[in-house]
Design an enzyme around this catalytic site. Structure first.
Site, PDB file in Angstrom:
ATOM      1  N   TYR A 138      13.427 -12.574   5.784  1.00  0.00           N
ATOM      2  CA  TYR A 138      12.295 -11.659   5.557  1.00  0.00           C
ATOM      3  C   TYR A 138      12.040 -10.803   6.798  1.00  0.00           C
ATOM      4  CZ  TYR A 138       7.333 -10.298   5.708  1.00  0.00           C
ATOM      5  OH  TYR A 138       6.152  -9.600   5.879  1.00  0.00           O
TER       6      TYR A 138
HETATM    7  P1  NAD Z   1       1.227  -8.719  -1.274  1.00  0.00           P
HETATM    8  O1  NAD Z   1       2.420  -9.396  -1.866  1.00  0.00           O
HETATM    9  O2  NAD Z   1      -0.115  -9.270  -1.624  1.00  0.00           O
HETATM   10  O3  NAD Z   1       1.251  -7.171  -1.634  1.00  0.00           O
HETATM   11  C1  NAD Z   1       2.450  -6.454  -1.780  1.00  0.00           C
HETATM   12  C2  NAD Z   1       2.312  -5.628  -3.051  1.00  0.00           C
HETATM   13  O4  NAD Z   1       3.489  -4.825  -3.162  1.00  0.00           O
HETATM   14  C3  NAD Z   1       2.228  -6.493  -4.318  1.00  0.00           C
HETATM   15  O5  NAD Z   1       1.080  -6.142  -5.059  1.00  0.00           O
HETATM   16  C4  NAD Z   1       3.503  -6.148  -5.094  1.00  0.00           C
HETATM   17  O6  NAD Z   1       3.328  -6.099  -6.506  1.00  0.00           O
HETATM   18  C5  NAD Z   1       3.838  -4.755  -4.531  1.00  0.00           C
HETATM   19  N1  NAD Z   1       5.261  -4.465  -4.641  1.00  0.00           N
HETATM   20  C6  NAD Z   1       6.285  -5.158  -4.083  1.00  0.00           C
HETATM   21  N2  NAD Z   1       7.454  -4.590  -4.410  1.00  0.00           N
HETATM   22  C7  NAD Z   1       7.165  -3.504  -5.186  1.00  0.00           C
HETATM   23  C8  NAD Z   1       7.955  -2.516  -5.836  1.00  0.00           C
HETATM   24  N3  NAD Z   1       9.284  -2.524  -5.768  1.00  0.00           N
HETATM   25  N4  NAD Z   1       7.326  -1.564  -6.557  1.00  0.00           N
HETATM   26  C9  NAD Z   1       5.966  -1.553  -6.657  1.00  0.00           C
HETATM   27  N5  NAD Z   1       5.165  -2.472  -6.064  1.00  0.00           N
HETATM   28  C10 NAD Z   1       5.760  -3.427  -5.338  1.00  0.00           C
HETATM   29  O7  NAD Z   1       1.445  -8.713   0.314  1.00  0.00           O
HETATM   30  P2  NAD Z   1       0.376  -8.506   1.463  1.00  0.00           P
HETATM   31  O8  NAD Z   1       0.126  -9.826   2.075  1.00  0.00           O
HETATM   32  O9  NAD Z   1      -0.766  -7.674   0.979  1.00  0.00           O
HETATM   33  O10 NAD Z   1       1.254  -7.655   2.501  1.00  0.00           O
HETATM   34  C11 NAD Z   1       1.226  -6.228   2.506  1.00  0.00           C
HETATM   35  C12 NAD Z   1       2.180  -5.719   3.562  1.00  0.00           C
HETATM   36  O11 NAD Z   1       1.811  -6.232   4.841  1.00  0.00           O
HETATM   37  C13 NAD Z   1       3.625  -6.127   3.345  1.00  0.00           C
HETATM   38  O12 NAD Z   1       4.451  -5.049   3.710  1.00  0.00           O
HETATM   39  C14 NAD Z   1       3.819  -7.301   4.293  1.00  0.00           C
HETATM   40  O13 NAD Z   1       5.166  -7.404   4.709  1.00  0.00           O
HETATM   41  C15 NAD Z   1       2.904  -6.898   5.431  1.00  0.00           C
HETATM   42  N6  NAD Z   1       2.398  -8.035   6.195  1.00  0.00           N
HETATM   43  C16 NAD Z   1       1.554  -8.951   5.628  1.00  0.00           C
HETATM   44  C17 NAD Z   1       1.081 -10.018   6.379  1.00  0.00           C
HETATM   45  C18 NAD Z   1       0.146 -11.058   5.814  1.00  0.00           C
HETATM   46  O14 NAD Z   1      -0.192 -12.012   6.545  1.00  0.00           O
HETATM   47  N7  NAD Z   1      -0.311 -10.933   4.568  1.00  0.00           N
HETATM   48  C19 NAD Z   1       1.466 -10.152   7.725  1.00  0.00           C
HETATM   49  C20 NAD Z   1       2.345  -9.213   8.261  1.00  0.00           C
HETATM   50  C21 NAD Z   1       2.780  -8.146   7.496  1.00  0.00           C
END
Ligand code: NAD
Length: 309
Positions: free
Chosen positions: A143
Site C-alpha cells: 500500500y
Molecule cells: P476511505 O476508504 O474511507 O475513502 C476512500 C474513498 O475512495 C472510498 O469512499 C472509496 O469508495 C473511494 N474510491 C476508491 N477507489 C475508487 C475508484 N476507483 N473510483 C471511485 N471512488 C473510489 O479512505 P480514507 O481513510 O478516507 O482515506 C482517504 C485518503 O487519505 C486516501 O487516499 C488514503 O490513502 C489517505 N490516507 C488516509 C489515512 C487514514 O488514516 N484514514 C492516513 C493516511 C492517508
C-alpha cells in the site's frame, strides 16, 4: 467557487465535502459510493453534485469544467490487505487513476490547486522521530509503495507541466465515519460488544493519531496559502501515543471493562509514527486543534448514534 473531491463518500472525503459546502463552495464529489450514508449532510445541499461512478469511467472534461480546486482522496486504503493478489487493484486505483486525473487536470485552465492525499506510511521504519519531510521514504507495505509512487507522479506533473500541486502526508486519522476496518472503529465495536480487542505486537508501538477535522483544515489551508506549488507537507497531531494506551482510554471513555488478545505484528504494519509539524506550521499555518480524548469522545458518540445495534 467549484471544487472536485475524489473519494467524497469515504471517511476523510465526506468530512471535507461538509466543510467545503459550509464555506459556500460548489462541490462535485466522485465516488463509487460503497458507504453513501457518509454523505447524509452533503447530499441535501443544492451545491453538492454527486458523480456516483468509478474514477476510471469519469468524463473529466465535464467534471473539471470551471474547477478551481481538486482534492484527490480516492484510493484503496489499508496496509494488511495490500499484500498478494489485491495489489493489482491497489496499483490500478492508487497509481494509474492518479496519473489519469493528473493528465486531465492539465486541460483545466481554471485550476488553482490540486491537493493530493498521501500517507505517513511512505516513511516506513524511520529512525528520525519526530519525522520531517526531508526523511527519505522507505515504504514497508505494498500500500505504502503505491502511495509513494503516486506522490512521485504528482511531483512529475508539477516539475514538467507546472501543475499547481500540493501533497499532504496524513498520519493515522480518526474520528466519526472512520472505516470499520481501522483500529479505533474496531476497538469501539469490540468493547461495546464485550469481545476481545485485537492488539498487534506488544501494543507499545507509538503512533501519531490526528483528528479528522484537523486533517480537513490542512486541506483548506492548502488551497488558500500562496506559493505552495510542488510542496510536500506532513499533517499529524505532532504527538505520539502507545496503541494499547489509546484502547484503554477508549474503554475508559465508554465506561466499560475490556479484554484483549495479542497477535503477531502483520508484515508492513507497526512502524511507529510521529509527525514533525515544523513545515506545516510554517508554510500552512497549520495547528491541530483536537486532543485525543475529545476526538475519541466524538468518534464513540458517532458510533453509538449511527452504528450501535
Ligand atoms: P476511505 O476508504 O474511507 O475513502 C476512500 C474513498 O475512495 C472510498 O469512499 C472509496 O469508495 C473511494 N474510491 C476508491 N477507489 C475508487 C475508484 N476507483 N473510483 C471511485 N471512488 C473510489 O479512505 P480514507 O481513510 O478516507 O482515506 C482517504 C485518503 O487519505 C486516501 O487516499 C488514503 O490513502 C489517505 N490516507 C488516509 C489515512 C487514514 O488514516 N484514514 C492516513 C493516511 C492517508
Amino acid at each position: 467557487m467549484k471544487a472536485v473531491v475524489t473519494g467524497c463518500a469515504g471517511f476523510i472525503g465526506s468530512h471535507l465535502c461538509d466543510r467545503l459546502l459550509a464555506m459556500g463552495m460548489e462541490v462535485v464529489g466522485i465516488d463509487r459510493c460503497d458507504r453513501p450514508w457518509n454523505l447524509a449532510l452533503a447530499l441535501p445541499s443544492p451545491r453538492f453534485h454527486l458523480v456516483s461512478q468509478d474514477l476510471s469511467t469519469v468524463d473529466w472534461n465535464s467534471v473539471l469544467h470551471h474547477c478551481r480546486f481538486i482534492f484527490h482522496l480516492a484510493a484503496v486504503a489499508g496496509v494488511r490487505s495490500s499484500w498478494g493478489q489485491p495489489f493489482g487493484h491497489y496499483c490500478q486505483t492508487n497509481i494509474h487513476l492518479t496519473q489519469v486525473l493528473l493528465d486531465a487536470a492539465l486541460h483545466c485552465p481554471t485550476l488553482e490547486r490540486l491537493v493530493f492525499a498521501s500517507s505517513s506510511s511512505v516513511y516506513g521504519l524511520v529512525a528520525a522521530m519526530p519525522t520531517p519531510e526531508t526523511t527519505p521514504p522507505q515504504p514497508i507495505s505494498p500500500y505504502a509503495v503505491t502511495k509513494y509512487a503516486a506522490e512521485q507522479l504528482v511531483n512529475l506533473y508539477h516539475q514538467n507541466y507546472g501543475l499547481p500541486t500540493v501533497t499532504l502526508r496524513f498520519f493515522t486519522t480518526y474520528g466519526p465515519r472512520q472505516r470499520s476496518q481501522m483500529a479505533f472503529a474496531k476497538t469501539i465495536q469490540a468493547i461495546a460488544q464485550g469481545t476481545p480487542v485485537d492488539i498487534y505486537g506488544d501494543g507499545q508501538q507509538r503512533k501519531d493519531f490526528v483528528y479528522v477535522t484537523d486533517v480537513v483544515q490542512s486541506m483548506v489551508l492548502a488551497i488558500h496559502c500562496p506559493n505552495l506549488s510542488g510542496e510536500l507537507i506532513n499533517v499529524g497531531s505532532g504527538t505520539t501515543t502507545a496503541v494499547q494506551g489509546v484502547f484503554a482510554l477508549i474503554a475508559d471513555l465508554m465506561q466499560k471493562s475490556w479484554r484483549y488478545v495479542y497477535h503477531p505484528m502483520p508484515f508492513g504494519d507497526g512502524s511507529p509514527s510521529w509527525a514533525d509539524l515544523t513545515k506545516a506550521q510554517k508554510v500552512l499555518g497549520y495547528a491541530p486543534q483536537v486532543d485525543l480524548k475529545t476526538g475519541l469522545l466524538s468518534q464513540i458518540k458517532d458510533w453509538q448514534e449511527h452504528y450501535c445495534g
